[in-house]
Design a protein around this motif. Structure first.
Motif, PDB file in Angstrom:
ATOM      1  N   UNK A  72      19.216  71.840  85.816  1.00 47.77           N
ATOM      2  CA  UNK A  72      19.832  70.768  85.585  1.00 47.77           C
ATOM      3  C   UNK A  72      21.223  71.065  84.956  1.00 47.77           C
ATOM      4  N   UNK A  73      21.246  72.334  84.296  1.00 47.01           N
ATOM      5  CA  UNK A  73      22.653  72.767  83.613  1.00 47.01           C
ATOM      6  C   UNK A  73      23.568  73.067  84.901  1.00 47.01           C
ATOM      7  N   UNK A  74      23.104  73.733  85.954  1.00 42.57           N
ATOM      8  CA  UNK A  74      23.946  73.980  87.081  1.00 42.57           C
ATOM      9  C   UNK A  74      24.280  72.715  87.960  1.00 42.57           C
ATOM     10  N   UNK A  75      23.272  71.556  87.836  1.00 41.07           N
ATOM     11  CA  UNK A  75      23.746  70.262  88.492  1.00 41.07           C
ATOM     12  C   UNK A  75      24.695  69.601  87.807  1.00 41.07           C
ATOM     13  N   UNK A  76      24.583  69.563  86.452  1.00 40.94           N
ATOM     14  CA  UNK A  76      25.636  68.859  85.597  1.00 40.94           C
ATOM     15  C   UNK A  76      26.889  69.246  85.869  1.00 40.94           C
ATOM     16  N   UNK A  77      26.988  70.901  85.726  1.00 38.55           N
ATOM     17  CA  UNK A  77      28.186  71.453  86.027  1.00 38.55           C
ATOM     18  C   UNK A  77      28.827  70.954  87.392  1.00 38.55           C
ATOM     19  N   UNK A  78      28.151  70.799  88.347  1.00 39.72           N
ATOM     20  CA  UNK A  78      28.396  70.226  89.912  1.00 39.72           C
ATOM     21  C   UNK A  78      28.863  68.923  89.591  1.00 39.72           C
ATOM     22  N   UNK A  79      28.275  67.855  89.005  1.00 37.35           N
ATOM     23  CA  UNK A  79      28.636  66.684  89.226  1.00 37.35           C
ATOM     24  C   UNK A  79      29.881  66.365  88.332  1.00 37.35           C
ATOM     25  N   UNK A  80      30.395  67.275  87.121  1.00 35.06           N
ATOM     26  CA  UNK A  80      31.352  67.232  86.219  1.00 35.06           C
ATOM     27  C   UNK A  80      32.582  67.687  87.338  1.00 35.06           C
TER      28      UNK A  80
ATOM     29  N   UNK B 116      23.103  62.848  81.184  1.00 38.39           N
ATOM     30  CA  UNK B 116      24.030  61.795  81.496  1.00 38.39           C
ATOM     31  C   UNK B 116      25.081  61.562  80.524  1.00 38.39           C
ATOM     32  N   UNK B 117      24.513  61.872  79.224  1.00 35.49           N
ATOM     33  CA  UNK B 117      25.733  61.587  78.059  1.00 35.49           C
ATOM     34  C   UNK B 117      26.773  62.954  78.155  1.00 35.49           C
ATOM     35  N   UNK B 118      26.293  64.030  78.799  1.00 39.70           N
ATOM     36  CA  UNK B 118      27.179  65.063  78.896  1.00 39.70           C
ATOM     37  C   UNK B 118      28.354  64.915  80.082  1.00 39.70           C
ATOM     38  N   UNK B 119      27.869  64.057  81.244  1.00 38.89           N
ATOM     39  CA  UNK B 119      28.621  63.729  82.263  1.00 38.89           C
ATOM     40  C   UNK B 119      29.536  62.577  81.983  1.00 38.89           C
ATOM     41  N   UNK B 120      28.659  61.403  81.369  1.00 45.85           N
ATOM     42  CA  UNK B 120      29.525  60.030  81.410  1.00 45.85           C
ATOM     43  C   UNK B 120      30.306  59.738  80.395  1.00 45.85           C
ATOM     44  N   UNK B 121      31.634  59.219  80.735  1.00 47.06           N
ATOM     45  CA  UNK B 121      32.011  58.616  79.290  1.00 47.06           C
ATOM     46  C   UNK B 121      31.923  57.282  78.925  1.00 47.06           C
ATOM     47  N   UNK B 122      30.922  56.437  79.961  1.00 51.39           N
ATOM     48  CA  UNK B 122      30.443  55.138  79.690  1.00 51.39           C
ATOM     49  C   UNK B 122      28.998  55.035  80.295  1.00 51.39           C
ATOM     50  N   UNK B 123      28.307  54.204  79.637  1.00 49.52           N
ATOM     51  CA  UNK B 123      26.904  53.990  80.015  1.00 49.52           C
ATOM     52  C   UNK B 123      26.567  52.578  80.007  1.00 49.52           C
ATOM     53  N   UNK B 124      25.838  51.854  81.005  1.00 48.80           N
ATOM     54  CA  UNK B 124      25.538  50.620  81.150  1.00 48.80           C
ATOM     55  C   UNK B 124      24.101  50.685  81.138  1.00 48.80           C
ATOM     56  N   UNK B 125      23.381  49.822  80.439  1.00 46.67           N
ATOM     57  CA  UNK B 125      21.969  49.832  80.130  1.00 46.67           C
ATOM     58  C   UNK B 125      21.361  48.515  80.933  1.00 46.67           C
ATOM     59  N   UNK B 126      20.247  48.523  81.860  1.00 46.10           N
ATOM     60  CA  UNK B 126      19.733  47.617  82.531  1.00 46.10           C
ATOM     61  C   UNK B 126      18.277  47.385  82.114  1.00 46.10           C
ATOM     62  N   UNK B 127      17.947  46.354  81.892  1.00 48.30           N
ATOM     63  CA  UNK B 127      16.326  46.247  81.377  1.00 48.30           C
ATOM     64  C   UNK B 127      15.940  44.533  82.118  1.00 48.30           C
ATOM     65  N   UNK B 128      14.849  44.844  83.019  1.00 46.74           N
ATOM     66  CA  UNK B 128      14.357  43.658  83.630  1.00 46.74           C
ATOM     67  C   UNK B 128      15.509  42.948  84.447  1.00 46.74           C
ATOM     68  N   UNK B 129      16.245  44.028  85.005  1.00 47.99           N
ATOM     69  CA  UNK B 129      17.373  43.238  85.974  1.00 47.99           C
ATOM     70  C   UNK B 129      18.623  42.693  85.413  1.00 47.99           C
TER      71      UNK B 129
END
Length: 245
Positions: free
Chosen positions: A174-182, A201-214
């Motif tokens: 996961x640590x390696x994959x995070x580095x790759x995505x960044x 997700x928090x380490x990669x993303x500057x913004x987060x959108x939350x979805x629940x029941x569509x």
């Protein structure tokens, strides 16, 4: 100047009587890394399928780079600059890693030499250059995930949709994959990712959108989202509230 790369406008899809995605609005700006999170069955992958043309919306629009791409077939969406990965990785098992990546490059060219050149460049970006001649079926899960990203990168996307690329990986992977995505994001490719590994997700993303029941129930910075009572109730759970406090 408007830097909006992707805009979803009241995006809705129904399957029979089920509203899978309901009046969903979202914007992703050029250069951003945005996370799309929510419980299982919230509609996250359905949103990806609507963006990439796998599904056609019942209502609403998908705008990309200022153009309406609603209802276009997946290959045209890809040609316009949206690449994606899938939850369940399905490489071409009897083909080599290099050949698998070349498949993505063929979306823009029929010249084999040019596609091979693109694939070789991507190999180095994702760290698979030493396994270029290995058959895809011989790869570990972590490398198959990396190959899935590589195939999408070979389509030369402006926007990359990543669907649970960290699922099933151990902590080091996961640590390696995070580095790759960044690193991909740092190269100027905009990221929209679905992920259940919240810390990553928090380490990669500057913004987060939350979805629940569509439906969208929250958006904001990682700190804002993880402290939102509606998000804690719907997704993170009461135990998260206890740990956080």
């Amino acid at each position: 100047m408007d830097k909006t790369l992707l805009k979803l406008d009241k995006l809705t899809i129904t399957f029979g009587g089920l509203i899978a995605v309901n009046q969903f609005d979202m914007e992703v700006h050029s250069g951003e890394a945005v996370g799309l999170i929510g419980p299982n069955g919230a509609g996250k992958t359905t949103v990806f399928n609507l963006i990439s043309g796998v599904y056609k919306s019942t209502k609403g629009k998908v705008l990309f780079n200022g153009h309406d791409i609603t209802g276009l077939p997946p290959y045209e969406v890809c040609q316009k600059g949206i690449g994606r990965t899938f939850q369940v990785v399905k490489p071409f098992p009897a083909m080599t890693v290099l050949q698998n990546i070349m498949v993505g490059a063929f979306v823009h060219s029929r010249n084999r030499n040019k596609c091979e050149q693109v694939a070789r460049e991507v190999l180095y970006k994702v760290g698979l250059e030493k396994k270029k001649n290995h058959l895809a079926k011989s790869l570990t899960l972590a490398d198959r995930k990396r190959l899935e990203v590589a195939k999408a990168l070979a389509t030369e996307p402006k926007l990359l949709l990543l669907d649970e690329v960290l699922a099933g990986l151990n902590a080091t992977e996961i640590e390696d994959a995070v580095k790759l995505v960044k690193s991909i994001n740092a190269q100027g490719i905009t990221i929209l990712m679905i992920e259940h590994v919240l810390q990553a997700t928090m380490a990669i993303c500057n913004r987060i959108v939350v979805l629940d029941y569509g439906k969208k129930i929250a958006q904001g910075t990682p700190a804002e989202v993880t402290s939102n009572p509606d998000v804690i109730k719907a997704y993170l759970g009461d135990e998260y509230e206890v740990i956080r406090n």
